[in-house]
Motif scaffolding. Structure first.
Motif, PDB file in Angstrom:
ATOM      1  N   TRP A  23       0.733  -1.222  -0.028  1.00  0.00           N
ATOM      2  CA  TRP A  23       0.025  -0.110   0.042  1.00  0.00           C
ATOM      3  C   TRP A  23       0.983   1.220   0.083  1.00  0.00           C
ATOM      4  N   GLN A  24       1.844   1.250   0.868  1.00  0.00           N
ATOM      5  CA  GLN A  24       2.820   2.379   0.964  1.00  0.00           C
ATOM      6  C   GLN A  24       3.554   2.826  -0.392  1.00  0.00           C
ATOM      7  N   THR A  27       0.982   3.900  -3.334  1.00  0.00           N
ATOM      8  CA  THR A  27       0.750   5.193  -3.247  1.00  0.00           C
ATOM      9  C   THR A  27       1.792   6.323  -3.198  1.00  0.00           C
ATOM     10  N   SER A  28       2.725   5.928  -2.587  1.00  0.00           N
ATOM     11  CA  SER A  28       3.890   7.277  -2.568  1.00  0.00           C
ATOM     12  C   SER A  28       4.410   7.071  -4.121  1.00  0.00           C
ATOM     13  N   LYS A  30       2.442   6.924  -6.531  1.00  0.00           N
ATOM     14  CA  LYS A  30       1.433   7.422  -7.420  1.00  0.00           C
ATOM     15  C   LYS A  30       1.252   6.464  -8.764  1.00  0.00           C
ATOM     16  N   SER A  38      -3.038   6.733  -7.135  1.00  0.00           N
ATOM     17  CA  SER A  38      -2.628   8.365  -7.126  1.00  0.00           C
ATOM     18  C   SER A  38      -3.678   9.129  -6.041  1.00  0.00           C
ATOM     19  N   THR A  42      -1.441   7.697   1.639  1.00  0.00           N
ATOM     20  CA  THR A  42      -0.458   6.716   2.186  1.00  0.00           C
ATOM     21  C   THR A  42      -0.676   6.338   3.359  1.00  0.00           C
ATOM     22  N   VAL A  43       0.083   5.087   3.773  1.00  0.00           N
ATOM     23  CA  VAL A  43       0.072   4.489   4.963  1.00  0.00           C
ATOM     24  C   VAL A  43       0.590   5.772   6.154  1.00  0.00           C
ATOM     25  N   THR A  44       1.484   6.398   5.898  1.00  0.00           N
ATOM     26  CA  THR A  44       1.669   7.543   6.838  1.00  0.00           C
ATOM     27  C   THR A  44       0.703   8.614   6.900  1.00  0.00           C
ATOM     28  N   ASP A  45       0.279   9.081   5.791  1.00  0.00           N
ATOM     29  CA  ASP A  45      -0.739  10.022   6.032  1.00  0.00           C
ATOM     30  C   ASP A  45      -1.992   9.533   6.929  1.00  0.00           C
TER      31      ASP A  45
END
Length: 304
Positions: A23-24, A27-28, A30, A38, A42-45
């Motif tokens: 996932w990270q 998404t990072s 995009k 995109s 992200t996982v961090t968000d």
């Protein structure tokens, strides 16, 4: 060979970590092929949004409201579903009176009853509990009905022969024998209840995880949407696990089959009366039949 518990937990943790890593990464970077990653946070968000929610009071208020609704509705569905299932399975009169109505209402999705709940109940809280109860009621009812009808008549006849009353039969034969099927329906019912309570909160709720998730979507707060989704998933997993553990605890008297690699199960061999050395084949077969009969009688006596 059977894997050790520590190894199994490590595999599960690695599987979850691999999913989060994919996932990270998608998404990072995009990635936009056929699926548009995109647009995803992200996982961090999501983790930052989760930390912000945990520090506020609204998250815990929503969590408490959703849990109260789900537990209240599910408890009512469990009691009513088991009682109705046993009644319909044991009484032809009850089946003729209640069966047609239940079979007509059962295919209707519980979320479609939101307008009915709004018209019937004076508050949204009562309406959401009603929808949650209805969602879990029918899986419990159907599984209980099938489990009771599948019971071996020999057990009931044995109790009746010894002078047991109907209450004794219900307490000693029907309910213990149907417990595995009942808890199967409860496991399905708790999952369906979460689906419907979140949907009901999105439509007519004022607080709750579903309501907050929908509000985040309307203001284009996608990390907040994923916070709600993760919360729903974790709560659903915890409640389903609790129901499963309770079922195992109450049915610990059942024989368990051990898993053998290759898709086969290793069952215990029935006890057999040993044949005399040099006995005839017919005598040996008769001895095995007597041993199997003795095992079945012992099992029936234990269950009664």
């Amino acid at each position: 060979m059977t894997r050790r518990p520590l190894t199994r937990y490590a595999l599960r943790a690695a599987s979850l970590a691999a999913a989060l890593g994919a996932w990270q990464l998608l998404t990072s970077l995009k990635v936009d092929l056929w699926l548009r990653f995109s647009q995803f946070p992200t996982v961090t968000d999501v983790a930052r949004a989760f930390a912000d929610r945990l520090s506020g009071d609204d998250y815990w208020t929503d969590l408490t409201d959703s849990l109260t609704r789900i537990l209240t509705g599910f408890a009512l569905a469990a009691v009513l579903g088991v009682a109705t299932g046993v009644l319909v399975a044991r009484s032809p009169l009850a089946e003729d009176l209640l069966g047609p109505v239940l079979e007509v209402v059962r295919p209707i999705p519980a979320i479609a009853l939101v307008p009915v709940a709004i018209l019937l109940f004076p508050s949204n809280e009562q309406g959401i509990v009603f929808i949650t109860c209805t969602a879990a009621f029918f899986p419990v009812l159907v599984s209980t009905r099938h489990a009771v009808r599948a019971l071996t008549p020999v057990w009931e006849e044995a109790v009746r022969t010894m002078g047991g009353s109907r209450l004794r039969i219900l307490r000693s034969v029907v309910l213990p024998g149907a417990l595995p099927g009942i808890f199967g329906g409860l496991s399905v019912g708790i999952g369906v209840s979460w689906i419907c309570v979140i949907s009901a909160e999105m439509i007519s709720g004022q607080y709750g995880v579903g309501y907050r998730t929908w509000q985040d979507y309307t203001v284009v707060n996608y990390p907040g949407v994923f916070v709600g989704m993760v919360t729903i998933g974790v709560l659903g997993w915890i409640t389903s696990t609790a129901v499963e553990l309770l079922g195992r605890r109450l049915t610990r008297w059942l024989p368990r089959t051990s898993y053998v690699p290759g898709g086969r199960t290793r069952a215990r061999r029935p006890l057999a009366v040993p044949a005399r050395p040099g006995g005839e084949p017919e005598q040996q077969a008769q001895s095995e039949q007597q041993g199997q009969k003795h095992t079945e009688e012992a099992r029936d006596e234990h269950l009664v």
